[in-house]
Each structure stands twice: as structure tokens, then as C-alpha cells.
Write an enzyme that holds these catalytic residues in place. Structure first.
Site, mmCIF file in Angstrom:
data_model
loop_
_atom_site.group_PDB
_atom_site.id
_atom_site.type_symbol
_atom_site.label_atom_id
_atom_site.label_comp_id
_atom_site.label_asym_id
_atom_site.label_seq_id
_atom_site.Cartn_x
_atom_site.Cartn_y
_atom_site.Cartn_z
ATOM 1 N N HIS A 179 0.925 0.752 -13.275
ATOM 2 C CA HIS A 179 2.007 0.262 -13.653
ATOM 3 C C HIS A 179 3.467 -0.188 -13.581
ATOM 4 C CE1 HIS A 179 3.064 -4.133 -15.889
ATOM 5 N NE2 HIS A 179 3.649 -3.648 -16.550
ATOM 6 N N GLY A 208 0.248 -1.113 0.061
ATOM 7 C CA GLY A 208 0.425 0.219 0.069
ATOM 8 C C GLY A 208 0.831 1.357 -0.154
ATOM 9 N N SER A 209 2.232 1.384 -0.808
ATOM 10 C CA SER A 209 2.728 2.477 -0.516
ATOM 11 C C SER A 209 1.805 3.647 -1.201
ATOM 12 C CB SER A 209 4.207 1.928 -0.975
ATOM 13 O OG SER A 209 5.099 1.894 -2.370
ATOM 14 N N ASN A 210 1.625 2.863 -2.167
ATOM 15 C CA ASN A 210 1.112 4.133 -3.575
ATOM 16 C C ASN A 210 -0.235 4.370 -2.935
ATOM 17 O OD1 ASN A 210 1.794 4.573 -5.959
ATOM 18 N ND2 ASN A 210 1.913 1.891 -5.957
ATOM 19 N N MET A 236 -3.623 -7.562 -7.512
ATOM 20 C CA MET A 236 -3.020 -8.834 -8.428
ATOM 21 C C MET A 236 -4.331 -9.607 -8.768
ATOM 22 S SD MET A 236 -0.762 -7.443 -8.197
ATOM 23 C CE MET A 236 0.780 -8.988 -8.715
ATOM 24 N N ARG A 237 -5.391 -8.964 -9.360
ATOM 25 C CA ARG A 237 -6.004 -9.882 -10.242
ATOM 26 C C ARG A 237 -7.414 -9.046 -11.349
ATOM 27 N NH1 ARG A 237 -8.026 -14.181 -6.892
ATOM 28 N NH2 ARG A 237 -6.770 -14.112 -4.959
ATOM 29 N N ASN A 259 -5.323 2.084 -12.939
ATOM 30 C CA ASN A 259 -4.206 1.036 -12.324
ATOM 31 C C ASN A 259 -2.962 1.930 -12.784
ATOM 32 O OD1 ASN A 259 -3.116 -1.123 -11.817
ATOM 33 N ND2 ASN A 259 -2.831 -1.763 -13.729
HETATM 34 C C1 GRF Z 1 3.043 -1.134 -7.697
HETATM 35 O O1 GRF Z 1 4.526 -0.974 -8.025
HETATM 36 C C2 GRF Z 1 2.272 -0.846 -8.908
HETATM 37 O O2 GRF Z 1 3.573 -0.697 -9.729
HETATM 38 C C3 GRF Z 1 1.997 -2.670 -9.416
HETATM 39 O O3 GRF Z 1 1.487 -2.794 -7.676
HETATM 40 C C4 GRF Z 1 2.642 -2.064 -6.873
HETATM 41 C C5 GRF Z 1 1.556 -1.928 -5.532
HETATM 42 O O4 GRF Z 1 2.567 -1.587 -4.718
HETATM 43 N N1 GRF Z 1 0.790 -2.451 -9.947
HETATM 44 P P1 GRF Z 1 2.420 -0.821 -3.554
HETATM 45 O O5 GRF Z 1 1.367 -2.414 -2.559
HETATM 46 O O6 GRF Z 1 1.010 0.662 -4.106
HETATM 47 O O7 GRF Z 1 2.781 -0.164 -2.401
#
Ligand code: GRF
Length: 200
Positions: A116, A17-19, A97-98, A114
Site C-alpha cells: 500500500h 504490474g510494475s511491482n 483493486m478489489r 498487500n
Molecule cells: C502500487 O502503487 C501499490 O501501492 C498499489 O497499487 C499499485 C500497483 O502498481 N496497491 P503496479 O501495478 O504494481 O505498477
């Protein structure tokens, strides 16, 4: 503007969940006229749920069904119900991841985005940073795109480039791509909250 006009966001993720954390910080600091209303995960103990809870946002696990790669129809309906209960305008996939299926796509046409970790259309799919590094690319990066029924194939909204350095391993490259993600994703959400290209 009243808080009722804020862009209402639902976040789906499977990982740390860093994003999402970067999105919360940007909404608070810039500020962005948006609010995360719900965080949903297909992984019971995912860090992304803890991040949502630490920001006092309703965060819950949704059983994804038996397939490893997809959601079954019932679980997609559960996700859509949870998003609709919060009157979500925009669905943000943050490490989900789905493969998103037809029920979710029909409920949120052109309203699912999304991020990527490659410069799409190059290197869709899993471990994209490693694919770029193994191919000897000089430049990689990340892409935010609308989600369609393919794997990382939807219309591109924005990209950020990251140089591949001579001493890089796949892991160091990945770390710098993630730093770029933490800027690009909030930038795109700020743009969507301002422009509302899907309104109407
Ligand atoms: C990210 O690197 C993104 O590019 C990919 O999944 C990762 C998620 O990382 N789709 P986080 O859970 O947001 O840290």
C-alpha cells in the site's frame, strides 16, 4: 534444496504490474528461493498479465462479478481454484483493486500480503500518496501487510519511508513511493521465503 521447496507465489493485480516486474527481477537476480506460479487479474487487458506471460507464467483474467469494489462469491472461488491448482503457498496482491472476501481469506489465512502506498495506519484506501501530499506530510512511504477483511488494516510486516520534497506534486511523490515499493516488496518476499512464518 530442491526446486520443490521454493515458495510458490500467486499474484493478483489489476494494473500495469510494475511491482510484479520488480519481484521477477529480484527472484532472478538475488536470487530469492521463490517462484511465481500464476498471475491472475480482474481486468481483461491489464499490463500485469502481459508481464506474467513475458516470464512464461500462466496468466489469466478471472471474471470478478458485477460489483465494482468486491469480488462475488463465484469469482472468489474461481480465484481460489486457480491458486490451488498451482499449489500456491503465498498470495501476493500487487495493485489488486478489489476487496478480498471471506472465501479467499479462509483459503489462505495469514498467507495473503498487500503493498500500500502510504505509511499505514495513515491514509488507507484509494490514492493514498495524494492524501499524504494534500495533508502536508514531511514523510510518506509504503507498507507491506497481511490482508484481513478490512481495507488496508491487516498486520504490518514492513515499511519504507520516502521524504516529501518541497517541489513535489502528488505525482512525483507517487513515482518515488513506487520506486521504494519495488525494493520493499521483494525484500519482504525474500524474508517470507526464508523464514516461512506461516509454515506448519
Ligand atoms: C502500487 O502503487 C501499490 O501501492 C498499489 O497499487 C499499485 C500497483 O502498481 N496497491 P503496479 O501495478 O504494481 O505498477
Amino acid at each position: 534444496m530442491s526446486s520443490g521447496d521454493k515458495l510458490r507465489i500467486g499474484v493478483l493485480g489489476s494494473g500495469k504490474g510494475s511491482n510484479l516486474d520488480a519481484i521477477f527481477r529480484a527472484i532472478h537476480d538475488r536470487p530469492i528461493f521463490a517462484e511465481v506460479k500464476v498471475v491472475l487479474s480482474d481486468v481483461r487487458n491489464a499490463g500485469i498479465l502481459d508481464i506474467g506471460r513475458s516470464h512464461h507464467v500462466h496468466s489469466k483474467y478471472v471474471y470478478p462479478g458485477e460489483s465494482r469494489a468486491r469480488l462475488d462469491e463465484a469469482s472468489e472461488r474461481n480465484l481460489v481454484n486457480a491458486l490451488q491448482q498451482e499449489h500456491v503457498d503465498l498470495v501476493v496482491l500487487a495493485g489488486f483493486m478489489r476487496i478480498v472476501g471471506p472465501v479467499l481469506l479462509a483459503a489462505y489465512p495469514r498467507r495473503i500480503i498487500n503493498i500500500h502506498p502510504s505509511l499505514l495506519p495513515k491514509y488507507p484506501g484509494l490514492r493514498a500518496w495524494e492524501q499524504a501530499w494534500q495533508a502536508g506530510e514531511a514523510v510518506s512511504g509504503c507498507t507491506v501487510h497481511y490482508v484481513d477483511s478490512g481495507i488496508d488494516t491487516g498486520e504490518i510486516i514492513a515499511q519504507a519511508e520516502v521524504d516529501v520534497l518541497s517541489g513535489d506534486t502528488a505525482e512525483t511523490l507517487h513515482a518515488r513511493i513506487q520506486e521504494a515499493e519495488h525494493v520493499l516488496y521483494p525484500d519482504v518476499i525474500e524474508y517470507l521465503a526464508r523464514e516461512r512464518p506461516f509454515a506448519g
